[in-house]
Design a protein around this motif. Structure first.
Motif, PDB file in Angstrom:
ATOM      1  N   ARG A  37      29.292  40.471  27.265  1.00 50.35           N
ATOM      2  CA  ARG A  37      30.653  40.993  27.367  1.00 50.35           C
ATOM      3  C   ARG A  37      30.837  41.669  28.716  1.00 50.35           C
ATOM      4  O   ARG A  37      29.904  42.276  29.256  1.00 50.35           O
ATOM      5  CB  ARG A  37      30.946  42.005  26.251  1.00 50.35           C
ATOM      6  CG  ARG A  37      30.697  41.459  24.859  1.00 50.35           C
ATOM      7  CD  ARG A  37      31.510  40.209  24.596  1.00 50.35           C
ATOM      8  NE  ARG A  37      32.950  40.457  24.600  1.00 50.35           N
ATOM      9  CZ  ARG A  37      33.853  39.558  24.980  1.00 50.35           C
ATOM     10  NH1 ARG A  37      33.485  38.384  25.453  1.00 50.35           N
ATOM     11  NH2 ARG A  37      35.137  39.861  24.928  1.00 50.35           N
ATOM     12  N   SER A  38      32.031  41.582  29.246  1.00 51.80           N
ATOM     13  CA  SER A  38      32.308  42.228  30.529  1.00 51.80           C
ATOM     14  C   SER A  38      32.056  43.724  30.437  1.00 51.80           C
ATOM     15  O   SER A  38      32.275  44.346  29.388  1.00 51.80           O
ATOM     16  CB  SER A  38      33.761  41.963  30.936  1.00 51.80           C
ATOM     17  OG  SER A  38      34.146  42.822  31.976  1.00 51.80           O
ATOM     18  N   VAL A  39      31.635  44.307  31.540  1.00 47.43           N
ATOM     19  CA  VAL A  39      31.379  45.748  31.568  1.00 47.43           C
ATOM     20  C   VAL A  39      32.651  46.557  31.322  1.00 47.43           C
ATOM     21  O   VAL A  39      32.576  47.738  30.958  1.00 47.43           O
ATOM     22  CB  VAL A  39      30.728  46.172  32.898  1.00 47.43           C
ATOM     23  CG1 VAL A  39      29.345  45.555  33.030  1.00 47.43           C
ATOM     24  CG2 VAL A  39      31.605  45.807  34.100  1.00 47.43           C
ATOM     25  N   ILE A  40      33.823  45.942  31.504  1.00 41.74           N
ATOM     26  CA  ILE A  40      35.068  46.653  31.223  1.00 41.74           C
ATOM     27  C   ILE A  40      35.529  46.450  29.783  1.00 41.74           C
ATOM     28  O   ILE A  40      36.528  47.032  29.363  1.00 41.74           O
ATOM     29  CB  ILE A  40      36.193  46.237  32.190  1.00 41.74           C
ATOM     30  CG1 ILE A  40      36.426  44.732  32.109  1.00 41.74           C
ATOM     31  CG2 ILE A  40      35.866  46.680  33.605  1.00 41.74           C
ATOM     32  CD1 ILE A  40      37.635  44.255  32.891  1.00 41.74           C
ATOM     33  N   GLU A  41      34.816  45.634  29.020  1.00 38.96           N
ATOM     34  CA  GLU A  41      35.156  45.376  27.621  1.00 38.96           C
ATOM     35  C   GLU A  41      34.178  46.015  26.641  1.00 38.96           C
ATOM     36  O   GLU A  41      34.557  46.418  25.539  1.00 38.96           O
ATOM     37  CB  GLU A  41      35.170  43.864  27.340  1.00 38.96           C
ATOM     38  CG  GLU A  41      36.162  43.065  28.135  1.00 38.96           C
ATOM     39  CD  GLU A  41      35.974  41.562  27.977  1.00 38.96           C
ATOM     40  OE1 GLU A  41      36.988  40.847  27.956  1.00 38.96           O
ATOM     41  OE2 GLU A  41      34.811  41.099  27.868  1.00 38.96           O
ATOM     42  N   ILE A  42      32.924  46.099  27.028  1.00 34.93           N
ATOM     43  CA  ILE A  42      31.859  46.327  26.065  1.00 34.93           C
ATOM     44  C   ILE A  42      31.951  47.684  25.379  1.00 34.93           C
ATOM     45  O   ILE A  42      31.674  47.800  24.182  1.00 34.93           O
ATOM     46  CB  ILE A  42      30.472  46.111  26.726  1.00 34.93           C
ATOM     47  CG1 ILE A  42      29.390  45.996  25.649  1.00 34.93           C
ATOM     48  CG2 ILE A  42      30.162  47.200  27.747  1.00 34.93           C
ATOM     49  CD1 ILE A  42      28.077  45.446  26.170  1.00 34.93           C
ATOM     50  N   VAL A  43      32.359  48.708  26.075  1.00 36.16           N
ATOM     51  CA  VAL A  43      32.424  50.045  25.468  1.00 36.16           C
ATOM     52  C   VAL A  43      33.499  50.089  24.386  1.00 36.16           C
ATOM     53  O   VAL A  43      33.266  50.576  23.272  1.00 36.16           O
ATOM     54  CB  VAL A  43      32.674  51.119  26.545  1.00 36.16           C
ATOM     55  CG1 VAL A  43      32.915  52.477  25.889  1.00 36.16           C
ATOM     56  CG2 VAL A  43      31.492  51.195  27.499  1.00 36.16           C
TER      57      VAL A  43
ATOM     58  N   GLY B  25      33.213  39.123  35.495  1.00 31.65           N
ATOM     59  CA  GLY B  25      31.955  38.386  35.669  1.00 31.65           C
ATOM     60  C   GLY B  25      30.715  39.253  35.663  1.00 31.65           C
ATOM     61  O   GLY B  25      29.605  38.752  35.874  1.00 31.65           O
ATOM     62  N   TRP B  26      30.871  40.565  35.431  1.00 31.57           N
ATOM     63  CA  TRP B  26      29.720  41.461  35.264  1.00 31.57           C
ATOM     64  C   TRP B  26      29.506  41.657  33.760  1.00 31.57           C
ATOM     65  O   TRP B  26      30.354  42.239  33.091  1.00 31.57           O
ATOM     66  CB  TRP B  26      29.989  42.810  35.927  1.00 31.57           C
ATOM     67  CG  TRP B  26      30.061  42.752  37.421  1.00 31.57           C
ATOM     68  CD1 TRP B  26      31.127  42.387  38.183  1.00 31.57           C
ATOM     69  CD2 TRP B  26      29.019  43.095  38.340  1.00 31.57           C
ATOM     70  NE1 TRP B  26      30.818  42.481  39.525  1.00 31.57           N
ATOM     71  CE2 TRP B  26      29.522  42.915  39.653  1.00 31.57           C
ATOM     72  CE3 TRP B  26      27.697  43.540  38.172  1.00 31.57           C
ATOM     73  CZ2 TRP B  26      28.760  43.151  40.787  1.00 31.57           C
ATOM     74  CZ3 TRP B  26      26.940  43.781  39.313  1.00 31.57           C
ATOM     75  CH2 TRP B  26      27.472  43.583  40.596  1.00 31.57           C
ATOM     76  N   ARG B  27      28.385  41.164  33.235  1.00 34.14           N
ATOM     77  CA  ARG B  27      28.195  41.098  31.794  1.00 34.14           C
ATOM     78  C   ARG B  27      26.997  41.909  31.306  1.00 34.14           C
ATOM     79  O   ARG B  27      25.904  41.820  31.864  1.00 34.14           O
ATOM     80  CB  ARG B  27      28.009  39.640  31.356  1.00 34.14           C
ATOM     81  CG  ARG B  27      29.204  38.733  31.698  1.00 34.14           C
ATOM     82  CD  ARG B  27      30.370  39.045  30.808  1.00 34.14           C
ATOM     83  NE  ARG B  27      31.582  38.377  31.202  1.00 34.14           N
ATOM     84  CZ  ARG B  27      32.376  37.700  30.370  1.00 34.14           C
ATOM     85  NH1 ARG B  27      32.041  37.578  29.101  1.00 34.14           N
ATOM     86  NH2 ARG B  27      33.497  37.164  30.810  1.00 34.14           N
ATOM     87  N   MET B  28      27.250  42.691  30.253  1.00 37.23           N
ATOM     88  CA  MET B  28      26.182  43.344  29.511  1.00 37.23           C
ATOM     89  C   MET B  28      26.191  42.773  28.098  1.00 37.23           C
ATOM     90  O   MET B  28      27.080  41.985  27.750  1.00 37.23           O
ATOM     91  CB  MET B  28      26.354  44.861  29.533  1.00 37.23           C
ATOM     92  CG  MET B  28      26.363  45.430  30.940  1.00 37.23           C
ATOM     93  SD  MET B  28      26.354  47.244  31.045  1.00 37.23           S
ATOM     94  CE  MET B  28      24.576  47.535  31.060  1.00 37.23           C
ATOM     95  N   PHE B  29      25.221  43.162  27.274  1.00 34.35           N
ATOM     96  CA  PHE B  29      24.966  42.395  26.061  1.00 34.35           C
ATOM     97  C   PHE B  29      25.107  43.203  24.779  1.00 34.35           C
ATOM     98  O   PHE B  29      24.488  44.262  24.623  1.00 34.35           O
ATOM     99  CB  PHE B  29      23.552  41.807  26.108  1.00 34.35           C
ATOM    100  CG  PHE B  29      23.242  41.093  27.393  1.00 34.35           C
ATOM    101  CD1 PHE B  29      24.109  40.150  27.912  1.00 34.35           C
ATOM    102  CD2 PHE B  29      22.077  41.381  28.092  1.00 34.35           C
ATOM    103  CE1 PHE B  29      23.825  39.494  29.096  1.00 34.35           C
ATOM    104  CE2 PHE B  29      21.783  40.740  29.281  1.00 34.35           C
ATOM    105  CZ  PHE B  29      22.660  39.790  29.786  1.00 34.35           C
ATOM    106  N   LEU B  30      25.917  42.670  23.855  1.00 30.02           N
ATOM    107  CA  LEU B  30      25.948  43.169  22.486  1.00 30.02           C
ATOM    108  C   LEU B  30      24.936  42.384  21.671  1.00 30.02           C
ATOM    109  O   LEU B  30      24.815  41.163  21.815  1.00 30.02           O
ATOM    110  CB  LEU B  30      27.338  42.975  21.867  1.00 30.02           C
ATOM    111  CG  LEU B  30      28.499  43.765  22.457  1.00 30.02           C
ATOM    112  CD1 LEU B  30      29.790  43.415  21.710  1.00 30.02           C
ATOM    113  CD2 LEU B  30      28.239  45.260  22.378  1.00 30.02           C
ATOM    114  N   THR B  31      24.214  43.072  20.820  1.00 30.98           N
ATOM    115  CA  THR B  31      23.256  42.416  19.943  1.00 30.98           C
ATOM    116  C   THR B  31      23.175  43.170  18.622  1.00 30.98           C
ATOM    117  O   THR B  31      23.602  44.335  18.543  1.00 30.98           O
ATOM    118  CB  THR B  31      21.855  42.335  20.603  1.00 30.98           C
ATOM    119  OG1 THR B  31      20.995  41.522  19.801  1.00 30.98           O
ATOM    120  CG2 THR B  31      21.236  43.724  20.779  1.00 30.98           C
TER     121      THR B  31
END
Length: 293
Positions: free
Chosen positions: A187-193, A117-123
Motif C-alpha cells: 500500500r502507498s505510504v500515504i494510504e497505509i496508516v 509508488g512508495w509502498r509499505m506492506f500490510l500483512t
C-alpha cells in the motif's frame, strides 16, 4: 441554428477567457457540476486529500462549482470505464499507465508527488511474512503480494518477478490478505496508516522497515473530449503550486504521516516500471517527493 451548441461554446469561451485573465469574473457564471467516483469504503479517509486538492484547484480558478460523489460506490475499474464513456462521473484520480492515458485525458501534475509508488506492506498478524528475514529483493519475491486485477501495480510487480495474487477490487484484496491467501498487500505510504484504522483491516498490521519503490504518478483524469474541464483543473493546480498552497495542503495531510513512517531508515527495493508513459514529467523535481537521507 443550433442554439444549444452556441450557448455551450459561449460558456466554454467565457471560462477560458477568465482562466487566462483576459476578462474579469462575470456577475453571473454557470455552475460546474463535477462528479467523482464514490469510494467502496465507508467514510474513506483516503479520499479527503484528493477532494481537498480538487477543491483548492477549482478555487484558484474562480469558477462556481458543485463537487459531489457519484450516486453509488464504484470500483476503480468501473470508474475508469464510466469516465471513458463520459457517463455518471466527469473526473477521477488514479495511478497512471500507458493504457489509461490512451483512454482518458491525464492532467500531468502528480497529485501526491509520486508517493503512490512508495509502498509499505500490510500483512496478517499471524502470517510468517511479518517476521521473516528479508534482506534482498529475491527474499521478498519468495512471498506473494495481492493487488487488484485491473491495477497497474499488478503488472509492475509481475514484471519484477513477483507471484501476484489478484482480487477484484480493494475490498477483496484486503480479504485475501486477511484470510492469508496472500502474504502481503503493498500500500502507498500515504494510504497505509488510514487503512490500518478502517473496519476491514482488523487483523492486519504493517511490516516494519521495508519499502518498495517504483516511479509512477497519480493524476486527475477527465474524459478525452472534456478539454475545458481538464484545462480548468490544470490551471488551478499550477496556480496552487506557484503560490505554495499545494505544498501547504500536502504537508497538512501527509507531513506527520511521512515523518512517523521513517522512510529514511527503511530498506528500499527499487523496481522498474515498464508501464510508465513517456510523457511523465520525471524531469520536473518540484513535482516529486524526495526521500529523506
Amino acid at each position: 441554428m443550433n442554439f444549444k451548441r452556441i450557448y455551450l461554446c459561449a460558456i466554454c469561451l467565457a471560462i477560458l477567457l477568465h482562466l487566462f485573465g483576459i476578462v474579469g469574473r462575470p456577475a453571473y457564471a454557470a455552475v460546474w457540476t463535477i462528479t467523482y467516483p464514490q469510494s467502496l469504503v465507508t467514510n474513506d479517509k483516503r479520499y479527503a486529500y484528493p477532494i481537498a486538492l480538487l477543491e483548492l484547484a477549482l478555487e484558484k480558478t474562480g469558477v462556481r462549482y458543485e463537487l459531489r460523489p457519484s450516486p453509488a460506490p464504484m470500483s476503480q475499474a468501473r470508474a475508469l470505464k464510466r469516465l471513458e464513456e463520459n457517463l455518471v462521473i466527469n473526473v477521477m484520480w488514479s495511478m497512471t499507465d500507458r493504457m489509461r492515458e490512451e483512454q482518458l485525458l491525464p492532467i500531468r501534475i502528480p497529485i501526491t508527488r509520486g508517493l503512490i509508488g512508495w509502498r509499505m506492506f500490510l500483512t496478517h498478524k499471524d502470517n510468517p511474512f511479518l517476521n521473516a528475514r528479508v534482506e534482498s529483493l529475491r527474499d521478498l519475491q519468495e512471498f506473494s503480494p495481492v493487488q487488484g486485477i485491473s491495477w497497474p501495480d499488478t503488472k509492475i510487480l509481475q514484471a519484477n518477478g513477483f507471484n501476484v495474487i489478484t482480487g477484484r477490487d480493494y475490498l477483496e484484496s484486503v480479504e485475501l490478505v486477511s484470510n492469508r491467501r496472500a502474504d502481503f498487500f503493498p500500500r502507498s505510504v500515504i494510504e497505509i496508516v488510514d487503512e490500518l484504522g478502517n473496519e476491514y483491516s482488523k487483523n492486519l498490521v504493517r511490516r516494519e522497515g521495508l519499502v518498495l519503490y517504483y516511479p509512477t504518478a497519480q493524476y486527475f483524469f477527465t474524459n478525452k473530449r472534456n478539454l475545458t474541464l481538464s484545462k480548468l483543473i490544470e490551471t488551478g493546480l499550477l496556480r496552487a503550486l506557484e503560490d505554495g498552497s499545494y505544498q501547504a495542503l500536502f504537508d497538512k495531510y501527509f507531513g506527520e504521516v511521512l515523518s512517523s513512517l521513517q522512510l529514511e531508515k527503511a530498506t528500499t527495493f527499487t523496481l522498474a516500471n515498464p508501464l510508465l508513459p513517456v510523457l511523465t514529467p520525471i524531469g520536473e523535481p518540484e513535482y516529486w517527493y524526495a526521500k529523506p537521507q
